[in-house]
Design a protein around this motif. Structure first.
Motif, PDB file in Angstrom:
ATOM      1  N   CYS A  98       0.906  -1.522   0.131  1.00  0.00           N
ATOM      2  CA  CYS A  98       0.197  -0.066  -0.370  1.00  0.00           C
ATOM      3  C   CYS A  98       1.034   1.357  -0.135  1.00  0.00           C
ATOM      4  O   CYS A  98       2.046   1.176   0.818  1.00  0.00           O
ATOM      5  N   CYS A 101       0.349   3.073   3.553  1.00  0.00           N
ATOM      6  CA  CYS A 101       0.608   2.227   5.245  1.00  0.00           C
ATOM      7  C   CYS A 101       1.699   1.637   4.548  1.00  0.00           C
ATOM      8  O   CYS A 101       2.004   1.399   6.560  1.00  0.00           O
ATOM      9  N   CYS A 118      -7.005  -0.423   0.261  1.00  0.00           N
ATOM     10  CA  CYS A 118      -6.022  -1.716   1.098  1.00  0.00           C
ATOM     11  C   CYS A 118      -6.992  -1.929   2.655  1.00  0.00           C
ATOM     12  O   CYS A 118      -7.585  -1.574   3.327  1.00  0.00           O
ATOM     13  N   CYS A 121      -5.605   0.503   5.800  1.00  0.00           N
ATOM     14  CA  CYS A 121      -6.158   2.024   6.032  1.00  0.00           C
ATOM     15  C   CYS A 121      -7.586   2.005   5.001  1.00  0.00           C
ATOM     16  O   CYS A 121      -7.449   3.662   5.200  1.00  0.00           O
ATOM     17  N   ASN A 123      -7.030   2.455   1.380  1.00  0.00           N
ATOM     18  CA  ASN A 123      -6.446   3.811   0.830  1.00  0.00           C
ATOM     19  C   ASN A 123      -6.591   2.780  -0.105  1.00  0.00           C
ATOM     20  O   ASN A 123      -6.635   1.670  -0.841  1.00  0.00           O
TER      21      ASN A 123
HETATM   22 ZN   LIG Z   1      -2.678   1.521   3.542  1.00  0.00          ZN
END
Ligand SMILES: [Zn+2]
Length: 129
Positions: A98, A101, A118, A121, A123
């Protein structure tokens, strides 16, 4: 063999660090062979000597602490190699990180361009599998 067992009674014996030291000394020996510097080959005896010293040592607590310290240092490295090996065996998936993170995400291979979310997080990023 009984005599040896008697001799080893109350002594530390071998552990993970013992094997690491033997392997380290063999690698040193090979390297030194490569360079062919006279007498320098003798430094491979240092880890080997330390390894024997530990095996016959009666200070068991101290040796166990050394082994714990060694494992603490070695485990992340060992795990990293095991992870790499497992991934290179895994033809069905691709592994991405990712971008936000750094969490590792595993996706099925051969799906073209896909939108990855992800799991850590949330994302979203696009990758070609
Ligand atoms: Zn992430």
């Amino acid at each position: 063999m009984f005599g040896f067992r008697n001799f080893m009674a109350g002594r530390y014996g071998s552990d993970a660090l013992t094997y690491a030291l033997v392997i380290f000394s063999l690698i040193l020996g090979l390297l030194m062979n490569l360079f062919r510097v006279p007498f320098l080959q003798l430094i491979m005896l240092l880890p080997l000597g330390y390894c024997f010293f530990r095996m016959f040592s009666r200070n068991i607590e101290r040796r166990a602490a050394e082994n714990r310290a060694f494992l603490k240092f070695w485990q992340p490295i060992g795990n990293w190699f095991m992870g790499r090996a497992a991934r290179s065996q895994d033809a069905a998936h691709r592994y991405f990180r990712c971008p936000k993170c750094r969490q590792e995400v595993r996706v099925p291979r051969g799906k073209g361009r896909i939108n990855i979310t992800c799991p850590k997080c949330g994302n979203k990023f696009i990758k070609k599998t």
